[in-house]
Motif scaffolding. Structure first.
Motif, mmCIF file in Angstrom:
data_model
loop_
_atom_site.group_PDB
_atom_site.id
_atom_site.type_symbol
_atom_site.label_atom_id
_atom_site.label_comp_id
_atom_site.label_asym_id
_atom_site.label_seq_id
_atom_site.Cartn_x
_atom_site.Cartn_y
_atom_site.Cartn_z
ATOM 1 N N UNK A 1 0.842 -1.208 0.000
ATOM 2 C CA UNK A 1 0.000 0.000 0.000
ATOM 3 C C UNK A 1 0.871 1.248 0.000
ATOM 4 N N UNK A 2 1.916 1.247 0.840
ATOM 5 C CA UNK A 2 2.809 2.400 0.883
ATOM 6 C C UNK A 2 3.516 2.625 -0.438
ATOM 7 N N UNK A 3 3.963 1.526 -1.074
ATOM 8 C CA UNK A 3 4.622 1.661 -2.372
ATOM 9 C C UNK A 3 3.661 2.197 -3.425
ATOM 10 N N UNK A 4 2.428 1.738 -3.386
ATOM 11 C CA UNK A 4 1.431 2.217 -4.349
ATOM 12 C C UNK A 4 1.194 3.715 -4.193
ATOM 13 N N UNK A 5 0.997 4.150 -2.958
ATOM 14 C CA UNK A 5 0.758 5.576 -2.707
ATOM 15 C C UNK A 5 1.986 6.394 -3.085
ATOM 16 N N UNK A 6 3.171 5.886 -2.702
ATOM 17 C CA UNK A 6 4.392 6.627 -3.005
ATOM 18 C C UNK A 6 4.646 6.760 -4.494
ATOM 19 N N UNK A 7 4.408 5.691 -5.233
ATOM 20 C CA UNK A 7 4.631 5.745 -6.682
ATOM 21 C C UNK A 7 3.635 6.688 -7.346
ATOM 22 N N UNK A 8 2.380 6.616 -6.928
ATOM 23 C CA UNK A 8 1.375 7.527 -7.495
ATOM 24 C C UNK A 8 1.718 8.975 -7.178
ATOM 25 N N UNK A 9 2.136 9.228 -5.940
ATOM 26 C CA UNK A 9 2.501 10.590 -5.557
ATOM 27 C C UNK A 9 3.710 11.067 -6.350
ATOM 28 N N UNK A 10 4.696 10.176 -6.544
ATOM 29 C CA UNK A 10 5.885 10.558 -7.309
ATOM 30 C C UNK A 10 5.532 10.863 -8.764
ATOM 31 N N UNK A 11 4.642 10.065 -9.341
ATOM 32 C CA UNK A 11 4.234 10.308 -10.729
ATOM 33 C C UNK A 11 3.548 11.658 -10.859
ATOM 34 N N UNK A 12 2.659 11.971 -9.906
ATOM 35 C CA UNK A 12 1.959 13.263 -9.938
ATOM 36 C C UNK A 12 2.962 14.405 -9.836
ATOM 37 N N UNK A 13 3.911 14.285 -8.889
ATOM 38 C CA UNK A 13 4.892 15.364 -8.710
ATOM 39 C C UNK A 13 5.805 15.501 -9.926
#
Length: 686
Positions: A78-90
């Motif tokens: 879950x943390x990796x999913x959120x982190x990757x999505x956040x990184x893509x947005x940024x």
């Protein structure tokens, strides 16, 4: 001894002790090696990139019990999913703005490292910050947003399939947290029975080790059991209460075994406690007739104090004394109480940010991205005190060198003869087993195993088959060494924080707990766990003092003083625990004249006040000082007792029960006074 002292102060002896087998160590190591091998084979067969990271995640997320193992693995995904999505947005926003990307790296680094210290979430937030900061820096070598985003999507796969294997191994063949909880409580009862039967040295050492572990891990097992529906909703508070009660019983049994005046043998105790332990393992309440059985009557006749504790434990397990619901109120909110007032948290985050920026700017300026492990090292080894940081830094460097040496040796002598994935899998399995054996040790050495595995995987598992490239090993090791140097310089020169402050706080808290016990304050359970695990924790922390530079620890508490105070608290704890349990079960001097009771309680209050005073002195670091009032109070107490005896002769004298209790109390008081005098004088305590 009420807690397990340090086994040795020599590095070789510590390492030898830590590498010794314990029940379940081989099982855990084999499980980790099996999952790691499956992950490596899957990555090679399906050509999933970054197989080394996938294998390392097994070490990162594997836990001894199925409950925490499943939850941590799912949380990782879950943390990796959120982190990757956040990184893509940024990245879509700041991809072409180097200044903004650098600002985001700084913001997430500072915020993440601040929250690791100021919040109850702790290190996991630092891991998230590390991942985000590292992803932002990857754009420097992959300046095409579409390609980078595609790579990040593959990173989700890199995390996903190790999590699947981890969850599967725990579901299929995992150790139930409910079963581990019951086994641990049963073991405490069996060891208590051995202590009450004969008090042999081996049983004392086992008991001391169990007490030093505290109740924290067992209560986590209860929480995981509730979360995974492995326990009935009524069983969870019952097992919480049984955890505290079994700890108190084991503490009392060990304290009684250290008292030379008490009976040395209670032959009925092992049988009574064995029957309760077996009932707990079978998930059943103790027999209804146990408390009226001949064995229990013989046990009670041998020593009433532990028998009273056993009665309470049986009532808890049978439901006759139902505990209240488990409350989470003590957990508090997300932030620690001093999150916004303690400057140490801000200073820590600034030091970590400085170290990260130094490493990032250095390898970027040198155009040497291959040593990016320097940046990751800054996140991984930065801890609140200099001693903790330097200790973890040493472990990381040692593990890195060991893993690199094994990987280079394998690449030179073994890999050239390999022709398929099966042979490579055998090599990975063997290396993983060795690293896993180390990683399931205590915090003294476990990080060596993690780093050994990581460096080995980074060298051997790049590509989709056996590789002969040694440049990877060289660059990764250089990066880790460079990161260690930067962190050590920054944390030992800018706002250095000695671990001595934490040691003194632990000792002070334990001293105040002893005072509360003597003054009959505190709750019905839990005080002994706070007392003993606190002192044992202070001893463990004192081992890290040797990793601190002399300028950091100058003027603060040292290891010898820590051990002297800890042993002094141990010597005080045994008689105070006896007094506490006796008075809780029967009351102090029941039936004695009121002036006599006041004299006895007055002496105990004087000792409690001295202990509270010494706790306050430890907080600001002043050595313990003698208190002549204690000797005076004991002399006055003896004089009052003599007068009371003389006056009672005309009335036929005190009953034998009161005379025996007075003699017992005076012996304990004299022991307390002797320990206080030696502790204040700085003498060695045996």
């Amino acid at each position: 001894m009420l807690f397990q002292p340090r086994s040795s102060v020599r590095y070789t002896s510590i390492l030898w002790d830590e590498l010794q087998p314990y029940p379940g160590r081989l099982d855990l190591s084999l499980r980790m090696a099996l999952v790691t091998t499956l992950v490596a084979v899957t990555a090679m067969a399906l050509q999933v990139p970054e197989a080394a990271i996938s294998c390392y995640l097994v070490f990162f997320a594997f836990r001894a019990d199925a409950g925490s193992g499943i939850l941590i693995a799912i949380g990782l995904l879950v943390g990796a999913t959120i982190g990757i999505l956040l990184a893509i947005v940024c990245l879509t926003v700041v991809a072409d703005e180097p200044a903004l990307r650098l600002a985001l790296v700084a913001f997430f680094t500072f915020g993440g490292m601040y929250l690791t210290q100021a919040s109850r979430a702790g290190p996991p937030i630092g891991t998230v910050a590390m991942v985000f900061a590292f992803v932002m820096t990857i754009y420097d070598i992959v300046p095409i947003p579409e390609l980078l985003i595609r790579g990040l999507a593959w990173m989700w796969v890199v995390v996903f399939f190790p999590v699947v294997y981890l969850v599967a191994i725990h579901v299929i063949a995992g150790h139930s947290p409910a079963r581990k909880l019951r086994s641990a409580i049963a073991e405490r009862l069996e060891v208590a029975g051995q202590l009450l039967a004969n008090g042999d040295h081996a049983a004392k050492r086992v008991a001391a080790t169990l007490l030093a572990e505290g109740n924290g891990e067992l209560k986590k097992y209860a929480g995981f059991s509730k979360l995974l529906a492995l326990m009935d909703k009524h069983d969870v508070p019952r097992m919480h209460a049984a955890t505290d009660a079994s700890y108190d019983l084991l503490t009392l049994a060990l304290a009684l075994s250290l008292d030379e005046r008490r009976p040395r043998e209670n032959a009925a105790a092992p049988e009574v406690l064995r029957r309760i332990a077996e009932a707990i393992r079978r998930r059943k309440p103790p027999e209804q007739t146990l408390l009226s059985s001949p064995d229990f009557r013989a046990f009670e006749a041998g020593d009433a104090l532990p028998a009273h504790q056993v009665e309470r434990l049986v009532d808890i397990l049978s439901g006759a004394d139902p505990p209240g619901p488990v409350s989470d109120a003590h957990m508090g909110g997300f932030f620690l109480p001093d999150a916004f007032s303690n400057p140490l948290y801000t200073q820590f985050a600034l030091k970590a940010l400085l170290a990260v920026m130094i490493t990032y700017i250095t390898y970027t300026a040198l155009d040497w991205f291959a040593i990016h492990t320097a940046l990751i090292t800054c996140f991984m080894v930065a801890l609140g005190t200099t001693g903790e940081t330097m200790h973890k830094l040493t472990l990381r460097l040692t593990g890195c060198l060991l893993g690199g040496a094994v990987a280079i040796g394998s690449t030179i002598w073994l890999v050239p003869h390999m022709t398929d994935i099966g042979q490579l899998a055998f090599l990975v399995s063997a290396a993983s087993l060795i690293a896993a054996w180390i990683s399931v040790g205590s915090e003294r050495i476990s990080y060596i195993g993690w780093q050994m595995a990581l460096c080995f995987f980074l060298v051997v598992l790049h590509g989709f088959g056996p590789s002969l490239d040694l440049n990877e090993a060289r660059d990764r090791i250089i990066g880790i060494v460079f990161g260690n140097i930067v962190v050590s310089v920054v944390f030992s020169t800018i706002w250095p924080v000695s671990i001595g402050q934490g040691i003194r706080k632990s000792l002070a808290t334990s001293g105040a707990t002893l005072a509360n016990l003597l003054a009959r304050r505190g709750g019905p359970t839990g005080d002994y766990a706070d007392l003993i695990s606190g002192v044992a924790g202070a001893l463990r922390q004192s081992e890290l003092l040797r990793f601190e530079p002399a300028n950091v620890r100058r003027g603060d508490i040292d290891a010898r003083t820590t051990e002297r105070i800890a042993l002094g608290l141990q010597e005080l704890a045994a008689p105070i625990i006896e007094l506490r349990e006796h008075d809780r079960a029967f009351g102090p001097l029941r039936g004695a004249p009121a002036p006599l009771k006041r004299a006895v309680l007055g002496y105990e209050r004087a000792v409690a006040q001295w202990l509270n005073g010494q706790a306050e002195r430890l907080e600001v670091w002043h050595r313990p000082k003698p208190n002549s009032d204690l000797s005076l109070a004991l002399r006055r107490l003896k004089a009052r007792l003599a007068r009371a005896r003389k006056a009672s002769i005309h009335a036929g004298g005190f009953p034998r029960r009161i005379r025996d209790e007075l003699a017992w109390r005076l012996a304990l008081y004299e022991k307390i006074e002797t320990v206080v005098r030696r502790l204040a004088a700085g003498d060695a305590l045996e």
